[in-house]
Design an enzyme around this catalytic site. Structure first.
Site, PDB file in Angstrom:
ATOM      1  N   THR A 236       0.885  -1.075   0.010  1.00  0.00           N
ATOM      2  CA  THR A 236      -0.043   0.102  -0.153  1.00  0.00           C
ATOM      3  C   THR A 236       1.054   1.283   0.006  1.00  0.00           C
ATOM      4  O   THR A 236       0.365   2.134   0.215  1.00  0.00           O
ATOM      5  CB  THR A 236      -0.606  -0.016   1.286  1.00  0.00           C
ATOM      6  OG1 THR A 236      -0.097   0.068   2.471  1.00  0.00           O
ATOM      7  CG2 THR A 236      -1.804  -1.075   1.180  1.00  0.00           C
ATOM      8  N   SER A 237       2.127   1.058  -0.341  1.00  0.00           N
ATOM      9  CA  SER A 237       2.992   2.393  -0.444  1.00  0.00           C
ATOM     10  C   SER A 237       2.962   3.013  -1.633  1.00  0.00           C
ATOM     11  O   SER A 237       2.116   3.767  -1.963  1.00  0.00           O
ATOM     12  CB  SER A 237       4.463   1.872   0.179  1.00  0.00           C
ATOM     13  OG  SER A 237       4.905   0.651  -0.492  1.00  0.00           O
ATOM     14  N   ARG A 238       3.952   2.561  -2.445  1.00  0.00           N
ATOM     15  CA  ARG A 238       4.255   2.944  -3.763  1.00  0.00           C
ATOM     16  C   ARG A 238       4.568   1.848  -4.467  1.00  0.00           C
ATOM     17  O   ARG A 238       5.446   1.040  -4.227  1.00  0.00           O
ATOM     18  CB  ARG A 238       5.418   3.860  -3.998  1.00  0.00           C
ATOM     19  CG  ARG A 238       4.678   5.644  -3.542  1.00  0.00           C
ATOM     20  CD  ARG A 238       3.668   6.170  -4.163  1.00  0.00           C
ATOM     21  NE  ARG A 238       3.390   7.409  -3.750  1.00  0.00           N
ATOM     22  CZ  ARG A 238       2.638   7.974  -2.793  1.00  0.00           C
ATOM     23  NH1 ARG A 238       1.805   6.674  -2.160  1.00  0.00           N
ATOM     24  NH2 ARG A 238       2.237   8.999  -2.500  1.00  0.00           N
ATOM     25  N   GLU A 267      -0.137   4.162 -13.005  1.00  0.00           N
ATOM     26  CA  GLU A 267      -1.298   3.973 -12.368  1.00  0.00           C
ATOM     27  C   GLU A 267      -2.346   5.161 -13.310  1.00  0.00           C
ATOM     28  O   GLU A 267      -2.031   6.189 -13.656  1.00  0.00           O
ATOM     29  CB  GLU A 267      -1.378   4.627 -10.773  1.00  0.00           C
ATOM     30  CG  GLU A 267      -0.977   3.657  -9.930  1.00  0.00           C
ATOM     31  CD  GLU A 267      -0.824   3.955  -8.533  1.00  0.00           C
ATOM     32  OE1 GLU A 267      -1.423   5.127  -8.141  1.00  0.00           O
ATOM     33  OE2 GLU A 267      -0.239   3.253  -7.628  1.00  0.00           O
ATOM     34  N   HIS A 286      -5.560   2.297  -5.722  1.00  0.00           N
ATOM     35  CA  HIS A 286      -5.075   3.197  -4.705  1.00  0.00           C
ATOM     36  C   HIS A 286      -5.866   3.931  -3.857  1.00  0.00           C
ATOM     37  O   HIS A 286      -6.166   5.231  -3.874  1.00  0.00           O
ATOM     38  CB  HIS A 286      -4.161   4.094  -5.512  1.00  0.00           C
ATOM     39  CG  HIS A 286      -2.981   4.944  -4.981  1.00  0.00           C
ATOM     40  ND1 HIS A 286      -1.835   5.309  -5.735  1.00  0.00           N
ATOM     41  CD2 HIS A 286      -2.938   5.419  -3.458  1.00  0.00           C
ATOM     42  CE1 HIS A 286      -1.240   5.949  -4.634  1.00  0.00           C
ATOM     43  NE2 HIS A 286      -1.628   5.971  -3.247  1.00  0.00           N
TER      44      HIS A 286
END
Ligand code: DGY
Length: 330
Positions: A236-238, A267, A286
């Site tokens: 869930t970071s990048r 994305e 995201h």
């Protein structure tokens, strides 16, 4: 007296806009996604403040097009979209929105962990497509969460919040971060391990580090091969913290059991990306911080940071304090 001009590069919540009214002369990009580059650069020509979305690249070109800019206030905790040294060099404040999204993001990471482990999304699709014929001992069997080991990579506020959630599930908490945090080890019941060892020992690995040149592709083929065959990777970071092509192979060839992803290298992830064909990969668009509370607070925080800088004050969430030595000098 004329108000300072600002450009709001995404349709933030009313909670933030109401703070700006009467304090700044601002224009808002109301549509979905990033404002087109050319129009954005034009919009920034006279702007003293820019409230940016994480999808807008704030680089030398943009900063050159905004000669009056005093502040870039990012509506996100991550600010890898911003060339911070380039802003600092020009005496521009850069701010972000920490703290207010910590619970929501950790909740979502944990939801992804549970959903991946227990195949929740896959099971929902199975039922709705009419495949459910009978209860069966092997039907959609997943991975046990309670009592397993969670390896947290990046032990900032969100990583720590993840540790607290894991304790509620009787999980053993392991962590790796660039700086060891002995003061937290006892209070959170977390054990520090070097990354290689954490990968070998964890049943779940959850990524919570910033994207920097040091963390880009931190999890590649070598690291994925170190993980248990029964392990699940949560990100869930990048997206670029993980080598996505290697992750595809790891999940397709079952070097690991599966993955839960809220972030991607590109994305939105293109719909023909092979990752989206795998049943053992759970994917979300995201939405880590997408709770009503967090998003309203992010809007307030990004607006307040912007206004503080426009008033000539130090913004609360300044990420480049080194700018204070240079503000007013250029
Ligand atoms: C952030 O804040 O960096 C998230 O990715 C979006 O909330």
């Amino acid at each position: 007296m004329s108000l300072p001009k600002a450009y709001v590069g995404l349709p933030i919540q009313e909670a933030g806009l109401e703070l700006l009214r009467g304090k700044a002369d601002f224009e808002v990009w109301e549509k979905e996604g990033a404002p087109p580059r050319e129009g954005l650069l034009r919009g920034l020509k006279d702007a003293e403040g820019f409230l940016s979305g994480l999808f807008t690249r704030v680089d030398e070109e943009l900063l050159d097009a905004a000669p009056k800019l005093k502040v870039v206030s990012n509506y996100a905790v991550g600010y890898d979209n911003i060339d911070v040294p380039a802003a600092t060099k020009r005496g521009i404040y850069v701010t972000n929105t920490p703290d207010v999204l910590t619970p929501a993001t950790a909740d979502l990471a944990f939801a992804l962990l549970l959903a991946s482990a227990r195949r929740v999304i896959e099971a929902n699709a199975f039922l709705r497509s009419g495949q459910w014929k009978a209860w069966g001992p092997e039907l959609l069997v997943g991975v046990e969460v309670s009592g397993s080991a969670l390896g947290i990579v990046g032990f900032g506020k969100i990583g720590q919040a993840m540790a607290r959630r894991a304790r509620g599930f009787d999980m053993d908490v392991l962590y790796f971060s660039a700086t060891r945090r002995p003061e937290l080890e006892q209070s959170l019941g977390a054990k520090y391990l070097p990354l290689d060892e954490l990968l070998k020992e964890s049943d779940f690995v959850s990524l919570h580090c910033n994207l920097t040149e040091q963390t880009r592709n931190l999890i590649g083929e070598k690291e994925l091969r170190m993980m248990k065959k029964t392990a699940v990777l949560i990100n869930t970071s990048r997206g670029p913290v993980v080598d996505q092509a290697a992750l595809y192979r790891a999940c397709a060839e079952r070097w690991i059991w599966g993955a839960g992803l809220d972030v991607f290298v590109q994305e939105p992830i293109p719909l023909d990306d092979p990752l989206l064909t795998l049943p053992n990969v759970t994917t979300l668009p995201h939405i880590g911080s997408a709770s009503r509370t967090a998003r309203d607070d992010m809007a307030r925080k990004s607006a307040s940071n912007l206004l503080a800088a426009l008033r000539g004050e130090r913004p609360h969430d300044l990420v480049n304090p080194e700018v204070l030595g240079s503000v007013g000098k250029c």
